[in-house]
Enzyme design. Structure first.
Site, PDB file in Angstrom:
ATOM      1  N   GLU A 287       0.829  -1.205   0.000  1.00  0.00           N
ATOM      2  CA  GLU A 287       0.000   0.000   0.000  1.00  0.00           C
ATOM      3  C   GLU A 287       0.870   1.264   0.000  1.00  0.00           C
ATOM      4  OE1 GLU A 287      -2.706  -0.387   3.302  1.00  0.00           O
ATOM      5  OE2 GLU A 287      -4.070  -1.613   2.132  1.00  0.00           O
TER       6      GLU A 287
ATOM      7  N   GLU B 122      -6.481  -7.772  -0.172  1.00  0.00           N
ATOM      8  CA  GLU B 122      -6.812  -7.698   1.254  1.00  0.00           C
ATOM      9  C   GLU B 122      -8.251  -7.244   1.424  1.00  0.00           C
ATOM     10  OE1 GLU B 122      -4.504  -5.106   3.716  1.00  0.00           O
ATOM     11  OE2 GLU B 122      -2.623  -5.700   2.801  1.00  0.00           O
TER      12      GLU B 122
HETATM   13  C1  GAL Z   1      -3.991  -2.530   5.312  1.00  0.00           C
HETATM   14  C2  GAL Z   1      -2.593  -3.083   5.398  1.00  0.00           C
HETATM   15  C3  GAL Z   1      -2.497  -4.331   6.235  1.00  0.00           C
HETATM   16  C4  GAL Z   1      -3.274  -4.166   7.507  1.00  0.00           C
HETATM   17  C5  GAL Z   1      -4.695  -3.832   7.153  1.00  0.00           C
HETATM   18  C6  GAL Z   1      -5.599  -3.695   8.345  1.00  0.00           C
HETATM   19  O1  GAL Z   1      -3.968  -1.174   5.108  1.00  0.00           O
HETATM   20  O2  GAL Z   1      -2.043  -3.313   4.133  1.00  0.00           O
HETATM   21  O3  GAL Z   1      -1.140  -4.591   6.515  1.00  0.00           O
HETATM   22  O4  GAL Z   1      -2.702  -3.137   8.250  1.00  0.00           O
HETATM   23  O5  GAL Z   1      -4.724  -2.607   6.463  1.00  0.00           O
HETATM   24  O6  GAL Z   1      -6.902  -3.346   7.951  1.00  0.00           O
END
Ligand code: GAL
Length: 679
Positions: free
Chosen positions: A149, A309
């Site tokens: 990110e 994710e």
């Molecule tokens: C994203 C990140 C992850 C984790 C997640 C939690 O922004 O890439 O590592 O932190 O959020 O929601």
């Protein structure tokens, strides 16, 4: 696509360094149980992989890869460079980023690096090189994952080193200082530059003033490019050592992040991957997801993409973190599939015991396997297995919507007619209405050829250069249907106003001109002549060729057109001069669809979200019932989720989903994704 097996990929971020070896054995067993076939490993492992500068410890990681490979699970292997270890700051305190107020941001969180720091560049590239050399031949390696990110926690750095890079970028963009002065309008407030050496990042300015918005805009462009160059440097190392392994970095095409121009980033990845967390507002969650998923497919130029994710249930970064409502996970994941995802991945596999994210949900919760979340994850694994044959198929879209991060940025610099303009909300209003009408949109950048689409939708494209304006005009003259909303075509690519009446770039195409803006008070609504209401925005609009379709009623705007339709050449251009209530918007966009001669691809009752993916051997309908009521669909096929033969009409219960192999191909054009930009 990435698991080296046919079918859809399923898994999540796996952080084994947070757990002892015994747990790793359990992990792989449980992953197999829920049908995980892809895990992302090593994203935040730098401090474990290189505990002291120059000493690399990879054996533990190799043991992890061996173990997951034995479980027939492929690996999306991170280069580990997402967050530098604490020793980096001891080595070089200038490797820390600096905020707008000139303060260094310290270690203790993550992503505490300045992308101009030679120490960080050198050390991160060296780690990527070591990782690639060590794991090049590992049989589990399916995909490289660079960084994490980008820009999420350090969206900009205002240090002197970044100032120098900014100046170099400006010299490349403008060539001479005169052109920059012209573009930035620096005769205003005594800002004229005589040399590039006098330019700095837009740091905090005296009270009551804001930095020059054109300078802000260029700094955003620069920083997006600057972070991209850091990604590209690592990517090139990986390509040199493992030319056949695809490379990605996880984007954040979502409503709460907009700092990178992903149109430029998308050209540099082999496969587009995106992170998406559900909206905190349940009533918007489905529509927000649908738009973000379509943006992701747009970035992927129509090719299948990875949901890298999402949260299995609650996140931990809001003030109140509600778990996902029962059944939402399944509906949302089918929405992602329906909009082109071939992989569903979570943050994260096992809930952390310690650290800042210990209360973030995970596929395997603290309480273990006898939990709602683990059961839902397990059911999802089964669904993805059952629906595996859709992998590789491409979404069939009928119309296009232009998406532009730069215009979104330009709304954020302040000092506009209202602070209530919202790029994302406006785009989502339109996208959501078309989704309700079962029309699927491709999301395109303004450089894409419009000719493949019978309808092009343009929400709040404030920044518009001559080329885009001319191509939109030619598109309508040539027979296309165009819908443009307020706050489009007002400024040029430098954020300077087009003169002669708004929206200067498009007034002739739209057959209107606007004399003055009249934003509404927060919460205020204005009545419309068709019984609807308008909010947020209005304007003193004059017709010059267009016909009014609905007017404001009462007050100073009484009788002024709020929606206008212009027959222009062989096509039609619509202008929406306010934020219409959902019913009015639905009505006017139905008329737009009539002009564009567009109908849904499949016959279904309203209330079902339906998208179509075209495979080599069959077309598939992905159907989601977000409501409580049973809904009917009028097409035949085979539901891969339930194994049911579906004869028309069939019904879908409230909250349910279906992935249907259609008996017949739909009558839609073959979509290869939007064309590459003309240039
Ligand atoms: C994203 C990140 C992850 C984790 C997640 C939690 O922004 O890439 O590592 O932190 O959020 O929601």
């Amino acid at each position: 696509m990435t698991s080296r097996r046919d079918g859809l990929s399923f898994g999540g971020d796996y952080n084994p360094e947070q757990w002892p070896n015994e747990t790793h054995v359990d992990d792989v067993r449980l992953m197999a149980q829920v049908r995980v076939n892809l895990v992302t490993v090593g994203v935040f492992s730098w401090a474990t992989l290189e505990p002291v500068p120059g000493t690399f410890e990879f054996d533990w990681l190799e043991a992890v890869l061996d173990r997951v490979h034995e479980g027939d699970i492929a690996v999306d292997l991170a280069t580990g460079t997402a967050s530098p270890p604490p020793w980096m700051v001891t080595l070089d305190p200038l490797s820390l980023p600096v905020d707008r107020e000139g303060r260094r941001r310290w270690v203790g969180g993550r992503q505490a690096y300045c992308p101009s720091s030679p120490t960080w560049r050198l050390r991160s590239q060296r780690l990527a090189e070591q990782m690639a050399s060590r794991f090049a031949q590992h049989p589990a390696l399916a995909l490289w994952h660079v960084g994490n990110e980008y820009g999420c926690n350090t969206p900009a750095c205002y240090c002197d080193a970044c100032g120098l890079e900014f100046r170099k970028w400006l010299i490349r963009r403008y060539g001479d200082i005169g052109a920059l002065n012209e573009g930035w309008g620096t005769n205003f407030w005594s800002q004229r530059y005589s040399s590039f050496d006098d330019i700095h990042p837009p740091r905090i300015t005296p009270d009551g003033t804001i930095p020059n918005p054109s300078q802000e805009l260029d700094f955003r462009r620069f920083f997006s490019d600057h972070l991209l160059s850091a990604y590209v440097a690592e990517r090139d190392i990986l390509k040199r050592i493992t030319p056949d392994v695809p490379v990605t970095t996880n984007f954040m095409a979502m409503s709460r992040f907009n700092r990178l121009d992903y149109w430029r980033w998308a050209n540099e990845v082999d496969v587009v991957s995106n992170d998406h967390y559900p909206s905190s507002r349940p009533e918007l969650a489905d529509a927000e997801l649908a738009l973000c998923a379509d943006v992701t497919r747009g970035l992927s130029r129509g090719a299948p993409w990875i949901l890298m994710e999402t949260a299995p249930s609650a996140v931990n970064w809001r003030s109140i973190n509600r778990p996902r409502p029962a059944g939402q996970l399944r509906r949302h994941m089918v929405q992602h599939l329906g909009r082109g995802a071939d992989a569903i991945m979570f943050f994260q596999w096992r809930a952390s015991r310690a650290g800042a994210e210990k209360f973030h949900s995970a596929m395997l919760p603290h309480a273990g396997t006898d939990t709602r979340v683990f059961r839902e994850v397990s059911e999802l694994g089964q669904l993805l297995d059952d629906a595996g044959e859709i992998s590789g198929s491409r979404v069939v879209a009928q119309a296009a919507m232009i998406w532009d991060w730069e215009s979104w940025w330009s709304q954020e610099f302040g000092f506009l007619p209202t602070s209530e303009l919202s790029y994302f909300r406006n785009a989502m209003d339109l996208h959501r209405t078309f989704t309700d009408q079962q029309i699927t949109l491709d999301i395109i950048d303004s450089g894409t050829s419009f000719d493949a689409y019978p309808l092009v939708v343009v929400p709040s494209l404030c920044l518009m250069d001559v080329d885009v304006a001319q191509r939109l005009d030619a598109y309508v003259r040539g027979g296309g249907t165009l819908v443009v909303t307020y706050w489009s075509g007002v400024c040029d690519e430098h954020d300077r106003v087009w003169l002669g009446g708004y929206p200067g770039a498009l007034r002739d195409t739209l057959g209107i001109w606007v004399e003055e803006f009249a934003p509404l008070e927060r919460g205020q609504t204005v009545a419309l002549s068709d019984g609807g209401t308008a909010s947020v925005w209005s304007e003193f609009l004059h017709l010059r060729g267009a016909e009014s379709r609905v007017e404001f009623t009462g007050g100073e705007l009484d009788g002024v057109a709020a929606v206008a339709r212009h027959e222009h050449g062989a096509g039609v251009a619509w202008y929406v001069a306010t934020r219409l209530d959902p019913i009015s918007l639905d009505r006017h966009l139905s008329d737009v669809l009539t002009d564009a001669r567009l109908r849904p691809l499949l016959s279904c009752e309203r209330g079902l979200e339906v998208t179509v993916r075209r495979g080599e051997h069959a077309d598939y309908a992905l159907v989601v019932n977000h409501g409580d009521a049973v809904r009917e669909a009028h097409f035949a096929g085979f539901d891969l989720v339930t194994g049911r033969e579906l004869r028309t009409p069939w019904s879908l219960a409230g909250g349910d989903v279906a992935v249907v192999r259609l008996e017949q191909r739909v009558d839609g054009r073959e979509v290869d994704g939007p064309r590459q930009p003309d240039s």
